[in-house]
Scaffold this motif. Structure first.
Motif, short mmCIF file in Angstrom:
data_model
loop_
_atom_site.label_atom_id
_atom_site.label_comp_id
_atom_site.label_asym_id
_atom_site.label_seq_id
_atom_site.Cartn_x
_atom_site.Cartn_y
_atom_site.Cartn_z
N GLU A 95 0.83 -1.20 0.00
CA GLU A 95 0.00 0.00 0.00
C GLU A 95 0.87 1.26 0.00
OE1 GLU A 95 -3.38 2.38 -0.02
OE2 GLU A 95 -3.10 0.25 -0.44
N ASP A 96 1.96 1.22 0.78
CA ASP A 96 2.87 2.37 0.81
C ASP A 96 3.49 2.60 -0.57
OD1 ASP A 96 2.31 2.68 3.46
OD2 ASP A 96 4.11 1.65 4.17
N VAL A 97 3.91 1.50 -1.20
CA VAL A 97 4.50 1.62 -2.54
C VAL A 97 3.46 2.14 -3.52
CG1 VAL A 97 5.47 0.31 -4.47
CG2 VAL A 97 6.24 -0.15 -2.14
N ARG A 98 2.23 1.62 -3.41
CA ARG A 98 1.17 2.07 -4.31
C ARG A 98 0.91 3.57 -4.15
NH1 ARG A 98 -4.32 2.69 -4.86
NH2 ARG A 98 -4.60 2.64 -2.60
N GLN A 99 0.83 4.01 -2.89
CA GLN A 99 0.60 5.43 -2.63
C GLN A 99 1.76 6.27 -3.14
OE1 GLN A 99 -2.06 6.97 -1.58
NE2 GLN A 99 -3.22 5.08 -1.26
N GLU A 100 2.98 5.76 -2.98
CA GLU A 100 4.14 6.49 -3.47
C GLU A 100 4.12 6.60 -4.99
OE1 GLU A 100 9.04 6.38 -3.09
OE2 GLU A 100 7.78 4.94 -2.01
N VAL A 101 3.72 5.50 -5.64
CA VAL A 101 3.62 5.54 -7.10
C VAL A 101 2.57 6.54 -7.54
CG1 VAL A 101 2.93 4.19 -9.13
CG2 VAL A 101 4.47 3.20 -7.43
N GLU A 103 1.58 9.19 -5.91
CA GLU A 103 2.10 10.54 -5.68
C GLU A 103 3.12 10.92 -6.75
OE1 GLU A 103 3.68 10.62 -1.77
OE2 GLU A 103 1.72 10.39 -0.77
N LEU A 104 3.97 9.97 -7.13
CA LEU A 104 4.95 10.26 -8.17
C LEU A 104 4.27 10.53 -9.51
CD1 LEU A 104 7.74 7.65 -7.31
CD2 LEU A 104 7.82 10.13 -6.97
N GLN A 107 2.85 13.96 -9.34
CA GLN A 107 3.91 14.95 -9.50
C GLN A 107 4.34 15.04 -10.96
OE1 GLN A 107 7.11 14.08 -6.77
NE2 GLN A 107 5.76 14.11 -4.98
#
Length: 246
Positions: A95-101, A103-104, A107
């Motif tokens: 989930e953290d990786v998914r959220q980071e993706v 967000e990226l 951006q």
């Protein structure tokens, strides 16, 4: 001895009295009874002790088996807990990786949008010139029925000159079943007039916070921008009421 006629006669025998023999017989009888009782007691006691030892052995064996099973159950429960914890960690990591993706990607999209904005600003495609709307955003806040807004206006030109003009912004919606148009100045403390002054060379951002009255349901944002001067133009555009998360 007088014999009564008709009475059956039994033969009589004279026996010598032997008190010692009688006493010995009595003692022997008592001894036999006591011996039999003692043997019966010992036999019963032996069987009872053997049964008790067997019962103790069974209890010991069952206790050991119970302890083994309890340890196995505890081990399995720990394995399940570790598995669930590992799955939760993996899920959270995913989930953290998914959220980071996400967000990226957001951006990247923002950077691409900005890049396109500045590229069109400096070198308009299709030889377009004049006044145009750039980004228009309505962003949710932590206060009910209050939103942050941003409207970007830009000048499309090859040779940029100072541009003067004004912007009229209105929120259109429904209240009590009827269509209602509310000027931005009635909704935002950052705007004091219907005509918002424009003065820029490349672009100008009009932004602030607006609050909608109770019972009013917004449907769209209507914008009208006008540049003054000998080559003045007016552009109008409608934007659906799409609210972005903060």
């Amino acid at each position: 001895m007088t014999v009564v006629k008709g009475t059956k006669q039994f033969p009589l025998r004279v026996v010598r009295d032997r008190p010692v023999l009688r006493a010995l017989s009595y003692v022997l009888f008592v001894a036999v009874v006591c011996g039999t009782g003692y043997l019966s007691y010992n036999l019963g006691h032996s069987k009872g002790m053997a049964g008790r030892e067997q019962a103790l052995d069974d209890v010991t064996r069952l206790s050991a088996a119970l302890l083994t099973r309890s340890n196995q159950v505890a081990e399995l429960e720990q394995q399940i807990e570790n598995f669930n914890l590992g799955a939760e960690i993996d899920r959270q990591a995913n989930e953290d990786v998914r959220q980071e993706v996400i967000e990226l990607k957001d951006q990247l999209a923002k950077l691409q949008e900005d890049n396109s904005f500045y590229r069109n600003l400096m070198a308009p495609s299709g030889n377009k010139v004049g006044l145009s709307f750039g980004a228009v955003e309505i962003v949710d806040t932590d206060v009910a029925r209050q939103y942050n807004y941003k409207v970007v206006l830009q000048q499309l030109a090859v040779n940029h000159q100072l541009l003067n003009g004004y912007l009229i912004a209105k929120v259109v919606g429904r209240q009590n079943g009827a269509e209602v148009t509310l000027p931005l100045k009635d909704l935002s403390e950052q705007v004091s007039e219907n005509r918002i002054k424009l003065r820029f060379k490349y672009f100008q951002t009009v932004q602030g916070r607006l609050a909608l009255p109770e019972g009013f349901e917004p449907e769209r944002l209507e914008l009208e921008a006008t540049s003054t001067g000998s080559r003045g133009v007016t552009v109008e555009k409608r934007f659906g009421w799409l609210v972005e998360e903060a």
